[in-house]
Design a protein around this motif. Sequence first.
Motif, PDB file in Angstrom:
ATOM      1  N   PHE A 152       5.491   2.624   5.650  1.00 36.05           N
ATOM      2  CA  PHE A 152       4.171   2.285   5.114  1.00 36.05           C
ATOM      3  C   PHE A 152       3.998   2.920   3.742  1.00 36.05           C
ATOM      4  N   MET A 153       3.558   2.115   2.789  1.00 36.01           N
ATOM      5  CA  MET A 153       3.426   2.593   1.413  1.00 36.01           C
ATOM      6  C   MET A 153       2.069   3.276   1.171  1.00 36.01           C
ATOM      7  N   LEU A 154       1.188   3.200   2.189  1.00 38.68           N
ATOM      8  CA  LEU A 154      -0.104   3.883   2.090  1.00 38.68           C
ATOM      9  C   LEU A 154      -0.202   4.888   3.234  1.00 38.68           C
ATOM     10  N   ALA A 155      -0.867   5.986   2.973  1.00 38.23           N
ATOM     11  CA  ALA A 155      -1.009   6.997   4.020  1.00 38.23           C
ATOM     12  C   ALA A 155      -2.324   7.719   3.863  1.00 38.23           C
ATOM     13  N   LEU A 156      -2.766   8.326   4.990  1.00 40.81           N
ATOM     14  CA  LEU A 156      -3.995   9.117   4.925  1.00 40.81           C
ATOM     15  C   LEU A 156      -3.743  10.320   4.039  1.00 40.81           C
ATOM     16  N   SER A 157      -4.783  10.793   3.374  1.00 40.34           N
ATOM     17  CA  SER A 157      -4.586  11.949   2.508  1.00 40.34           C
ATOM     18  C   SER A 157      -4.439  13.217   3.348  1.00 40.34           C
ATOM     19  N   GLN A 186      13.157   4.754   1.982  1.00 38.65           N
ATOM     20  CA  GLN A 186      11.853   4.107   1.721  1.00 38.65           C
ATOM     21  C   GLN A 186      10.954   4.184   2.955  1.00 38.65           C
ATOM     22  N   PRO A 187       9.716   4.665   2.809  1.00 40.18           N
ATOM     23  CA  PRO A 187       8.840   4.775   3.989  1.00 40.18           C
ATOM     24  C   PRO A 187       8.431   3.406   4.544  1.00 40.18           C
TER      25      PRO A 187
END
Lengths: 265, 310
Positions: free
Chosen positions: B302-307, B299-300
């Motif tokens: 951070f669940m959000l990342a830059l595109s 599981q990462p």
Amino acid sequence: MKNFQRYVSRFIIRIIIPGFFIGLFLTLPVKALNIKVVPAEISVNFGYHGSTLTVTGQGKDLNDLVIKVSNPSHDVELKYMDKVGGIFWMKKGMLKFLNLPGVYMVFSTAQLNKIISDKTRLEQGIGYEDLLKSAKILDSQGKEADKKWLKDFLSLKEHEKLYIIEEGTIKKTKGQAEDSFQLSFKWPYQAAPGKYEIKIYALKDGNISDSATASIQVTRTGLVAAVSEMARDHAALYGLMAIVIALAAGLLVGVIFKKGGEGGH
Amino acid sequence: MYIYLPIALTSVNFLVVTGLGLAVGLLSGLFGVGGGFLMTPLLMMIGIPPTIAAATDANQIVAASASGSFAHWRLGNVDFKMGLFLLVGGFAGGAGGVQLIKFLRAQGGADFLIKMTYVVMLGLVGSFMFIESLHALRKSKKTASQKDTTSHVTEKKKKGLLASLPLQVYFDKSKVTHSAIIPMVLGIFVGVLAAVMGVGGGFLMVPVMIYLLRMPMHVVVGTSLFQILFTCIEVTFLQAYSNHTVDFTLALLLLVGSVFGAQIGTVLGRKLKGDQLKIMLAVIVLAVTVKIVLELVLQPSFMLALSGGH
């Protein structure tokens, strides 16, 4: 008669009019709270690694204080991670976060929930809870997405040091005529160039008794400005320059090593 | 000492970045790979946005591969004729691959394909090279004459089908005869994969040249670098022009390390045997595969990342 009229008009011009303005000035409320930020301008140059900002000021009978640092809200697009096939974590789709600032920092003299009422906090958007209330998330189809992503948005922003809440960091000093305050904090290099507002709130019984605002300007200068302008405005030339310099550097080192090798034999 | 990067909009430690350049440049000189499959994830780890990491990497590979190509050309290790055929195929494959990835991104699920291509290709190439090199190292302990006879027979059998193809060309530098179609088709295949995976394709091209084109190891490295140089020139220009994602300052820092690393790698490579080089590259490729697999299943943070990026 003419002399009398002259005296009256002189009296009006020299005494009444200036007197009116002096009286008006004296009756205006005196701005008790003031704020100063040093440095007011941050130059993003070649060796830039963030800065340290010092916020100082004075005010009468200061109780608790809150300082909020932010820039205008805008929309941010981020990809979200999800499981594919129940095994693999992947960037799955795009989420658009609406109406959120790029930088949001709150500093205070004490714990926020003890010094500021819920009503005031909501009105002024102090604290994450209230900041996020106005935020909206849309998925790639433009439909409203689950608000749970806001928590992940906060984690990411806090990791980037762009969102900070630090309670008890403003130092107050009692003075004879006025009290003073001071706050020093690290300005993150991750913060994009632009104008940022720094607002101080003086609080009394959970409500705002006074406030003052200052701003800082973060600007690219020197080589950093020149390179970013060239990349944006002359993209083809910039690309060619990057290739030519890389080629020249590679071949130059090749020649240097060749000479070194010959010397060795 | 920190340096601010005008396009990546972040600040990096000068020593860390030049150190990364040196390490990847060393691999480039040693094995003839551009190092894109290693450098891009490393740059992302130090906080460079994915799209900028991938584009800037191509820029620094131009310097490293120019330096490496020059060093190998001096040593007579570049088969220009073979390189040209591979390049023609690579350019066509690369252009096709860019369109393929555009189409897949529009359809969704491109990221999944990219990741899986990484795992499968790196895993296959790494495992094959590792087993083959280990086998060869063990064999080399036996009598040399025995080995020569066996390999000669196998070589003849494999060449049977390929020799029947038209446009047969003798590549005097590599001392092999192939149909010109073979390197061009292989170039297209590597070009498509390179575009899909966002890398120069050296780590794929090297095994292709060794095992399919049967080129000698020292010529493989020089020719691969020659081909990578042109691929990365094309990628750098397109990325700078269309996406504004080339951070020239970052590329300069990386190339300061990588050009020296490539030269050291070339000198070091001459002191090592071909099979030793192959087994080392295989270990690195397998290590990267394991890292990607772990990233996929754990599981990462951070669940959000830059595109962008992979």
